[in-house]
Design a protein around this motif. Structure first.
Motif, PDB file in Angstrom:
ATOM      1  N   ASP A 249       0.730  -0.874  -0.411  1.00  0.00           N
ATOM      2  CA  ASP A 249       0.469   0.131   0.299  1.00  0.00           C
ATOM      3  C   ASP A 249       1.241   1.157  -0.133  1.00  0.00           C
ATOM      4  N   PHE A 250       1.325   1.501  -1.307  1.00  0.00           N
ATOM      5  CA  PHE A 250       2.701   2.221  -1.362  1.00  0.00           C
ATOM      6  C   PHE A 250       1.971   3.810  -0.850  1.00  0.00           C
ATOM      7  N   ARG A 251       0.979   4.554  -0.805  1.00  0.00           N
ATOM      8  CA  ARG A 251       0.307   6.073  -0.490  1.00  0.00           C
ATOM      9  C   ARG A 251       0.854   5.550   1.539  1.00  0.00           C
ATOM     10  N   SER A 252       0.510   4.701   2.284  1.00  0.00           N
ATOM     11  CA  SER A 252       0.796   4.408   3.384  1.00  0.00           C
ATOM     12  C   SER A 252       1.993   4.374   4.198  1.00  0.00           C
ATOM     13  N   LEU A 253       3.192   4.167   2.944  1.00  0.00           N
ATOM     14  CA  LEU A 253       4.353   4.043   3.333  1.00  0.00           C
ATOM     15  C   LEU A 253       4.962   5.482   3.645  1.00  0.00           C
ATOM     16  N   TRP A 254       4.020   6.965   3.773  1.00  0.00           N
ATOM     17  CA  TRP A 254       5.198   7.915   3.061  1.00  0.00           C
ATOM     18  C   TRP A 254       4.303   8.382   5.079  1.00  0.00           C
ATOM     19  N   GLN A 255       4.918   9.746   5.016  1.00  0.00           N
ATOM     20  CA  GLN A 255       4.550  10.207   6.801  1.00  0.00           C
ATOM     21  C   GLN A 255       4.508  11.235   5.738  1.00  0.00           C
ATOM     22  N   GLU A 256       4.036  12.261   7.365  1.00  0.00           N
ATOM     23  CA  GLU A 256       3.763  13.740   7.603  1.00  0.00           C
ATOM     24  C   GLU A 256       4.038  14.301   8.345  1.00  0.00           C
ATOM     25  N   VAL A 257       5.004  15.502   7.340  1.00  0.00           N
ATOM     26  CA  VAL A 257       5.985  15.886   7.839  1.00  0.00           C
ATOM     27  C   VAL A 257       4.767  17.548   8.977  1.00  0.00           C
ATOM     28  N   PRO A 258       5.353  17.553  10.164  1.00  0.00           N
ATOM     29  CA  PRO A 258       4.465  18.566  11.075  1.00  0.00           C
ATOM     30  C   PRO A 258       4.036  19.900  10.864  1.00  0.00           C
ATOM     31  N   ASP A 259       3.602  20.453  11.148  1.00  0.00           N
ATOM     32  CA  ASP A 259       3.116  22.035  11.059  1.00  0.00           C
ATOM     33  C   ASP A 259       4.424  23.123  11.461  1.00  0.00           C
ATOM     34  N   ASN A 260       4.536  22.475  13.208  1.00  0.00           N
ATOM     35  CA  ASN A 260       5.676  22.661  14.012  1.00  0.00           C
ATOM     36  C   ASN A 260       5.939  24.292  13.751  1.00  0.00           C
ATOM     37  N   GLU A 261       4.714  24.581  13.649  1.00  0.00           N
ATOM     38  CA  GLU A 261       4.629  26.284  13.711  1.00  0.00           C
ATOM     39  C   GLU A 261       3.021  26.500  12.780  1.00  0.00           C
ATOM     40  N   GLU A 262       2.843  27.788  13.731  1.00  0.00           N
ATOM     41  CA  GLU A 262       1.525  28.475  13.237  1.00  0.00           C
ATOM     42  C   GLU A 262       1.263  29.538  11.485  1.00  0.00           C
ATOM     43  N   PHE A 263       0.639  28.327  10.565  1.00  0.00           N
ATOM     44  CA  PHE A 263       0.322  29.502   9.343  1.00  0.00           C
ATOM     45  C   PHE A 263      -0.264  30.560   9.326  1.00  0.00           C
ATOM     46  N   GLY A 264       0.147  31.632   9.066  1.00  0.00           N
ATOM     47  CA  GLY A 264      -0.994  32.465   8.841  1.00  0.00           C
ATOM     48  C   GLY A 264      -1.086  32.527   7.356  1.00  0.00           C
ATOM     49  N   ASN A 265      -2.342  33.456   7.011  1.00  0.00           N
ATOM     50  CA  ASN A 265      -2.558  33.762   5.479  1.00  0.00           C
ATOM     51  C   ASN A 265      -1.872  34.476   4.524  1.00  0.00           C
ATOM     52  N   GLY A 266      -1.215  33.235   3.832  1.00  0.00           N
ATOM     53  CA  GLY A 266      -0.146  33.469   3.019  1.00  0.00           C
ATOM     54  C   GLY A 266       0.151  35.245   2.361  1.00  0.00           C
ATOM     55  N   PHE A 267      -1.463  35.013   1.586  1.00  0.00           N
ATOM     56  CA  PHE A 267      -1.583  36.626   1.305  1.00  0.00           C
ATOM     57  C   PHE A 267      -1.336  37.751   2.422  1.00  0.00           C
ATOM     58  N   LYS A 268      -1.330  37.501   3.699  1.00  0.00           N
ATOM     59  CA  LYS A 268      -0.930  38.431   4.501  1.00  0.00           C
ATOM     60  C   LYS A 268       0.186  38.910   5.149  1.00  0.00           C
ATOM     61  N   VAL A 269       0.493  37.606   4.857  1.00  0.00           N
ATOM     62  CA  VAL A 269       1.804  37.283   6.247  1.00  0.00           C
ATOM     63  C   VAL A 269       3.110  38.075   4.753  1.00  0.00           C
ATOM     64  N   GLN A 270       2.770  38.147   3.126  1.00  0.00           N
ATOM     65  CA  GLN A 270       3.540  39.097   2.723  1.00  0.00           C
ATOM     66  C   GLN A 270       3.373  40.158   2.590  1.00  0.00           C
ATOM     67  N   TRP A 271       1.707  40.201   3.175  1.00  0.00           N
ATOM     68  CA  TRP A 271       1.568  42.145   3.675  1.00  0.00           C
ATOM     69  C   TRP A 271       2.816  42.873   4.044  1.00  0.00           C
ATOM     70  N   GLU A 272       2.883  41.635   5.452  1.00  0.00           N
ATOM     71  CA  GLU A 272       3.456  42.731   6.580  1.00  0.00           C
ATOM     72  C   GLU A 272       4.571  42.635   6.020  1.00  0.00           C
ATOM     73  N   GLU A 273       5.787  41.481   5.032  1.00  0.00           N
ATOM     74  CA  GLU A 273       6.529  41.384   5.082  1.00  0.00           C
ATOM     75  C   GLU A 273       6.877  42.627   4.165  1.00  0.00           C
ATOM     76  N   PHE A 274       6.591  43.232   3.532  1.00  0.00           N
ATOM     77  CA  PHE A 274       6.428  44.220   2.330  1.00  0.00           C
ATOM     78  C   PHE A 274       6.303  45.327   3.062  1.00  0.00           C
ATOM     79  N   VAL A 275       5.109  45.804   3.773  1.00  0.00           N
ATOM     80  CA  VAL A 275       5.035  47.451   5.229  1.00  0.00           C
ATOM     81  C   VAL A 275       6.851  47.377   5.263  1.00  0.00           C
ATOM     82  N   ARG A 276       7.248  45.836   5.896  1.00  0.00           N
ATOM     83  CA  ARG A 276       8.042  46.190   6.887  1.00  0.00           C
ATOM     84  C   ARG A 276       9.642  46.626   5.974  1.00  0.00           C
ATOM     85  N   HIS A 277       9.507  46.436   4.421  1.00  0.00           N
ATOM     86  CA  HIS A 277      10.856  46.761   3.460  1.00  0.00           C
ATOM     87  C   HIS A 277       9.616  48.022   3.537  1.00  0.00           C
ATOM     88  N   VAL A 278       8.946  48.852   3.566  1.00  0.00           N
ATOM     89  CA  VAL A 278       8.899  50.241   2.820  1.00  0.00           C
ATOM     90  C   VAL A 278       9.344  50.568   4.301  1.00  0.00           C
TER      91      VAL A 278
END
Length: 382
Positions: free
Chosen positions: A313-342
């Protein structure tokens, strides 16, 4: 201590501009109290809506407590209280508006594609650089949880030597006759700037170059599988833009990437986009949110024998990578990065030149499809 940043937002009456950039990014930042800087200060965003439809603009402003909106872009850009111009309009009208913002001395953050052509994008990059304008292009896919986990694996050396990348993107977009289409009709008219190559190859360029290596050559086939669709008024129209593209991308270091992009495919995978990365030490499959891995030491040893059922059962032999952090909305995160850049000059890689490289790949893909030939990418310089 809090500062303010006036942001003119053009194109928020469209789906992407409204949901991802206004509602889930700028207004979400406003609700959280602003963008926190490295020295502890915060920057609050004050949006001013810009567009052509005053009824829609007034309605959005009223529903979200936004005090200012305008149908006069020139007057908005002349306002000294506006610091940043954001553009989510159709690509066909973007270059003129972005250039006007540069000439008005505003920093610019924009959806992709930056322009309809590489030459146009390079001109905007030159003008912004000469004017000292901080500039950025949306690279939202890099902020997806699944691809951030994939980047973590790459940076940690999990794959050993990366050999190949295989991507599958897309879903069935209904024609609009017996079920409403999920995408606007202009996406399927080349004369209105539509086409999946123009739309998606810009994404694939920044995904490939930021996670793996720069693209050096492309072989692609763009097609229009569905020739007739129905628009928002229920009227049939001829689809003139490509609705599927099949590409082979050659990356620096010998990595080969294959990515299928289609609005004419029914989904038999866990997520609407998935990338499989294979290396000498391990493999991974990453989607929008999830990422699964299989290390060399845990790889099964299948033997081809069509006369017997699969031994694993090939798919059962794969392991899930844990989050290890809280992921925010990707568009919002990039907006925040651009604001810091400005505001504080924080490093920022996704500028107009990066946007031009995405358009370069789209142009090369279309040229490859038209000529039936492999196309090498030319180096871009300002």
């Amino acid at each position: 201590m809090s500062e303010r940043l006036g942001v003119a937002m053009n194109g928020v009456t469209g789906r992407m501009g409204y949901f991802q950039h206004l509602l889930r990014s700028v207004l979400a930042i406003r609700e959280q109290g602003g963008v926190r800087l490295s020295d502890g200060r915060t920057v609050q965003l004050e949006p001013v809506l810009v567009g052509r439809d005053e009824t829609k603009l007034a309605d959005i402003a009223r529903r979200h407590g936004i005090s200012r909106w305008s149908t006069d872009l020139a007057a908005t850009l002349a306002d000294p209280g506006i610091d940043v111009y954001f553009d989510a309009q159709l690509t066909q009208v973007r270059q003129k508006s972005v250039l006007a913002a540069i000439e008005a001395g505003k920093h610019v953050y924009t959806e992709k594609p930056l322009s309809e052509s590489v030459s146009g994008a390079l001109e905007l990059s030159r003008r912004a650089t000469a004017a000292g304008i901080r500039n950025g292009v949306v690279h939202d896919k890099l902020y997806l949880p699944g691809l951030r986990k994939l980047k973590r694996l790459v940076d940690g050396g999990f794959f050993g030597r990366i050999l190949s990348v295989r991507g599958e993107f897309g879903y069935w977009v209904f024609e609009g006759d017996w079920q409403p289409a999920q995408r606007p009709s202009w996406n399927y008219r080349a004369e209105d700037g539509g086409g999946i190559v123009t739309d998606m190859f810009c994404h694939w360029n920044y995904v490939l170059e930021n996670l793996f290596a720069p693209v050096e050559a492309v072989t692609a086939k763009a097609v229009t599988h569905v020739g007739t669709r129905w628009d928002e008024q229920g009227r049939p129209y001829r689809a003139t833009a490509d609705d599927a593209a099949y590409g082979i991308f050659e990356l620096a270091g010998g990595i080969v990437a294959q990515i299928n992009s289609s609005w004419c495919v029914r989904v038999d995978r866990d997520e609407l986009v998935e990338f499989q990365v294979d290396g000498t030490e391990g493999s991974a499959v990453a989607g929008l949110r999830h990422c699964r891995v299989q290390h060399r030491s845990a790889t099964p040893k299948p033997v081809w024998n069509p006369d017997l059922p699969a031994a694993y059962d090939f798919r059962s032999l794969w392991q899930e990578v844990p989050d290890n952090e809280e992921f925010g909305n990707g568009f919002k995160v990039q907006w925040e990065e651009f604001v810091r850049h400005v505001v504080e000059g924080a490093p920022y890689s996704y500028d107009f030149l990066a946007g031009a490289r995405g358009i370069r790949l789209a142009e090369a893909g279309l040229r490859s499809s038209e000529t039936g030939r492999r196309v090498e990418l030319e180096e871009l310089t300002l």
